[in-house]
Design a protein around this motif. Sequence first.
Motif, PDB file in Angstrom:
ATOM      1  N   MET A  19       7.110  -0.130  -7.301  1.00 34.49           N
ATOM      2  CA  MET A  19       6.879  -1.295  -6.451  1.00 34.49           C
ATOM      3  C   MET A  19       7.623  -1.124  -5.139  1.00 34.49           C
ATOM      4  N   GLY A  20       7.166  -1.842  -4.134  1.00 35.99           N
ATOM      5  CA  GLY A  20       7.827  -1.806  -2.836  1.00 35.99           C
ATOM      6  C   GLY A  20       9.053  -2.688  -2.834  1.00 35.99           C
ATOM      7  N   LEU A  78      19.057  -9.345   8.815  1.00 42.62           N
ATOM      8  CA  LEU A  78      20.124  -8.654   8.109  1.00 42.62           C
ATOM      9  C   LEU A  78      19.951  -8.642   6.603  1.00 42.62           C
ATOM     10  N   SER A  79      19.206  -9.593   6.045  1.00 45.44           N
ATOM     11  CA  SER A  79      19.076  -9.665   4.593  1.00 45.44           C
ATOM     12  C   SER A  79      18.466  -8.400   4.008  1.00 45.44           C
ATOM     13  N   ARG A  80      17.629  -7.694   4.767  1.00 47.01           N
ATOM     14  CA  ARG A  80      17.006  -6.494   4.215  1.00 47.01           C
ATOM     15  C   ARG A  80      18.019  -5.381   3.985  1.00 47.01           C
ATOM     16  N   PHE A  81      19.177  -5.446   4.632  1.00 48.72           N
ATOM     17  CA  PHE A  81      20.184  -4.418   4.437  1.00 48.72           C
ATOM     18  C   PHE A  81      21.054  -4.678   3.214  1.00 48.72           C
ATOM     19  N   ILE A 139      11.645   1.946  -6.827  1.00 46.61           N
ATOM     20  CA  ILE A 139      11.474   1.004  -5.719  1.00 46.61           C
ATOM     21  C   ILE A 139      11.283   1.834  -4.454  1.00 46.61           C
ATOM     22  N   VAL A 140      10.130   1.676  -3.838  1.00 44.16           N
ATOM     23  CA  VAL A 140       9.757   2.445  -2.656  1.00 44.16           C
ATOM     24  C   VAL A 140      10.198   1.678  -1.420  1.00 44.16           C
ATOM     25  N   LYS A 141      10.880   2.373  -0.529  1.00 43.66           N
ATOM     26  CA  LYS A 141      11.281   1.742   0.732  1.00 43.66           C
ATOM     27  C   LYS A 141      10.033   1.610   1.590  1.00 43.66           C
ATOM     28  N   THR A 142       9.599   0.384   1.780  1.00 44.89           N
ATOM     29  CA  THR A 142       8.367   0.124   2.509  1.00 44.89           C
ATOM     30  C   THR A 142       8.606  -0.590   3.828  1.00 44.89           C
ATOM     31  N   ALA A 171       0.832  -1.206   0.000  1.00 42.24           N
ATOM     32  CA  ALA A 171       0.000   0.000   0.000  1.00 42.24           C
ATOM     33  C   ALA A 171       0.867   1.257   0.000  1.00 42.24           C
ATOM     34  N   LYS A 172       2.023   1.194   0.637  1.00 43.14           N
ATOM     35  CA  LYS A 172       2.945   2.334   0.618  1.00 43.14           C
ATOM     36  C   LYS A 172       3.448   2.608  -0.797  1.00 43.14           C
ATOM     37  N   ALA A 173       3.686   1.557  -1.554  1.00 38.32           N
ATOM     38  CA  ALA A 173       4.112   1.725  -2.942  1.00 38.32           C
ATOM     39  C   ALA A 173       2.979   2.321  -3.777  1.00 38.32           C
TER      40      ALA A 173
END
Length: 124
Positions: free
Chosen positions: A89-90, A97-100, A120-123, A16-18
């Motif tokens: 897209m988000g 740690l994988s998100r970093f 790419i939206v940081k969600t 939804a943020k995207a």
Amino acid sequence: MYERILVGTDGSKTAAKAVDRAVRVAADAGATLTILSATSLERGAKIVAAEAERHAGAGVQIDTKVVDKDPVAALIDEARDGGFDLLVMGNKGMTGLSRFFHLGSVPNKVSHHLPCSLLIVKTT
């Protein structure tokens, strides 16, 4: 700059943020927006209808589309076949740690094959 914008959603809070960002970009650019969900037709229809309704007062022409196929293929195919200038897209909800270090699997795969610009939206 952009005339046709595509945004993908799976109905999640992060997606939804995207969609929110895509609506803002479309409004600023005077572009049309298509909200796409790649899932079963019944589930997807509810998702895209809810998102379109949520942004009904944004002053943006919003179309919706549901395709029952793999999200990566759906986004790439629709961006290409629909003549979109931008895909929003988000970054996908990732934990630990994988998100970093990595994008989610869908944004990562899409980014390598997309025929248009990608936001790419940081969600998370």
